[in-house]
Design an enzyme around this catalytic site. Structure first.
Site, PDB file in Angstrom:
ATOM      1  N   GLY A 252      19.298  77.411 -11.829  1.00  0.00           N
ATOM      2  CA  GLY A 252      18.495  78.130 -12.983  1.00  0.00           C
ATOM      3  C   GLY A 252      18.675  79.289 -12.669  1.00  0.00           C
TER       4      GLY A 252
ATOM      5  N   GLN B   6      17.375  88.361 -13.927  1.00  0.00           N
ATOM      6  CA  GLN B   6      18.671  88.146 -12.946  1.00  0.00           C
ATOM      7  C   GLN B   6      19.875  88.702 -13.603  1.00  0.00           C
ATOM      8  OE1 GLN B   6      17.251  84.214 -11.782  1.00  0.00           O
ATOM      9  NE2 GLN B   6      18.251  84.973  -9.868  1.00  0.00           N
TER      10      GLN B   6
ATOM     11  N   CYS C 140      18.432  81.259  -3.797  1.00  0.00           N
ATOM     12  CA  CYS C 140      18.317  82.216  -4.956  1.00  0.00           C
ATOM     13  C   CYS C 140      19.733  82.874  -5.230  1.00  0.00           C
ATOM     14  CB  CYS C 140      17.113  83.210  -5.033  1.00  0.00           C
ATOM     15  SG  CYS C 140      17.052  84.232  -6.279  1.00  0.00           S
ATOM     16  N   LEU C 141      20.230  82.966  -6.420  1.00  0.00           N
ATOM     17  CA  LEU C 141      21.298  83.676  -6.902  1.00  0.00           C
ATOM     18  C   LEU C 141      21.156  85.154  -6.778  1.00  0.00           C
ATOM     19  CD1 LEU C 141      22.437  81.891 -10.299  1.00  0.00           C
ATOM     20  CD2 LEU C 141      22.908  81.330  -7.738  1.00  0.00           C
TER      21      LEU C 141
ATOM     22  N   HIS D 123      10.093  78.042  -9.243  1.00  0.00           N
ATOM     23  CA  HIS D 123      11.277  79.482  -8.597  1.00  0.00           C
ATOM     24  C   HIS D 123      11.348  80.295 -10.003  1.00  0.00           C
ATOM     25  CE1 HIS D 123      14.411  80.943  -6.236  1.00  0.00           C
ATOM     26  NE2 HIS D 123      14.955  81.273  -7.241  1.00  0.00           N
ATOM     27  N   GLU D 124      11.851  79.804 -11.156  1.00  0.00           N
ATOM     28  CA  GLU D 124      12.235  80.731 -12.131  1.00  0.00           C
ATOM     29  C   GLU D 124      11.114  81.484 -12.951  1.00  0.00           C
ATOM     30  OE1 GLU D 124      15.275  81.232 -12.494  1.00  0.00           O
ATOM     31  OE2 GLU D 124      15.854  79.767 -11.065  1.00  0.00           O
TER      32      GLU D 124
ATOM     33  N   HIS E 277      10.069  84.307 -10.985  1.00  0.00           N
ATOM     34  CA  HIS E 277      11.106  85.376 -11.145  1.00  0.00           C
ATOM     35  C   HIS E 277      10.387  86.401 -12.348  1.00  0.00           C
ATOM     36  CE1 HIS E 277      14.745  85.519  -9.038  1.00  0.00           C
ATOM     37  NE2 HIS E 277      14.908  84.158  -8.976  1.00  0.00           N
TER      38      HIS E 277
END
Length: 219
Positions: free
Chosen positions: A80, A85, A131-132, A173-174, A177
């Protein structure tokens, strides 16, 4: 979704915006339309403050952002991706991932809010999470094993997405963010420092891998 939280999924069709579909391409249509954007990295201010609520729906700008986020998530091999991000501070995230039962989930949500889970129904599961925006390290992070997130789609239609297991972890998680939090914030200070050192050592290789995959997609 058609599966209750207490059930084992039998319907393994792809879920698009939470609804099962009979056929779906390997690459989401948004990936084909979208352009790859640079992924922000821990330490950049946009990742560490709450994002703005979206107030205008059905706009070309919002559709383009979502397409680009799908394309960026694809070349980064992510589950995701949140809008901050890609350096846009609005409350939007996308997902394209396969859950613990082999069911693929694809979609986007705008202005998401997680349901509160009653204390007697809360079950924390500690599993590895990355995480990206923290390219490289993974750490064990406790998350609820179920999640319900409510918001809107890009046209403003109400949307409710339910997840279990890995998909529930992705939804939490998203949403984190968009509130200005990374999984690193859930770690002890010493473990966080160690993860950041690992990121420093691994990030160039990760960036090169993303560039390679983008080139293969012609992005």
């Amino acid at each position: 979704m058609t599966v209750g939280f207490g059930d084992t999924p039998q319907d393994r069709r792809v879920r698009v915006q939470g609804e099962p579909v009979d056929t779906y391409p390997r690459l989401a249509p948004e990936v084909e339309r979208g352009a790859v954007r640079r992924i922000t990295v821990v330490g950049e201010e946009v990742l560490h403050r709450p994002c703005r609520e979206v107030t205008r729906f059905g706009t070309p700008e919002l559709s383009r952002l979502i397409d680009d986020m799908f394309a960026t998530n694809q070349v980064a091999e992510g589950a995701g991706l949140a809008a901050n991000q890609v350096d846009v501070d609005v409350q939007v995230f996308v997902w394209d991932m396969t859950d613990d039962w082999g069911v693929r989930h694809v979609g986007h949500i705008v202005n998401p809010v997680l349901d509160e889970v009653p204390a007697e129904q809360r079950r924390l599961v500690e599993e590895s999470e990355g995480c990206l925006s923290v390219p490289g390290p993974y750490r064990m992070v406790p998350r609820l094993d179920r999640a319900v997130v409510r918001g809107r789609d890009k046209d403003g239609n109400p949307l409710v997405i339910e997840g279990r297991g890995y998909f529930a972890r992705c939804l939490q998680h998203e949403t984190d963010h968009l509130r200005g939090h990374l999984y690193l914030d859930r770690l002890a200070a010493r473990e966080r420092k160690t993860a950041l050192r690992e990121m420093a050592a691994a990030k160039e290789e990760k960036f090169a891998r993303r560039a390679e995959l983008a080139a293969k997609l012609g992005k």
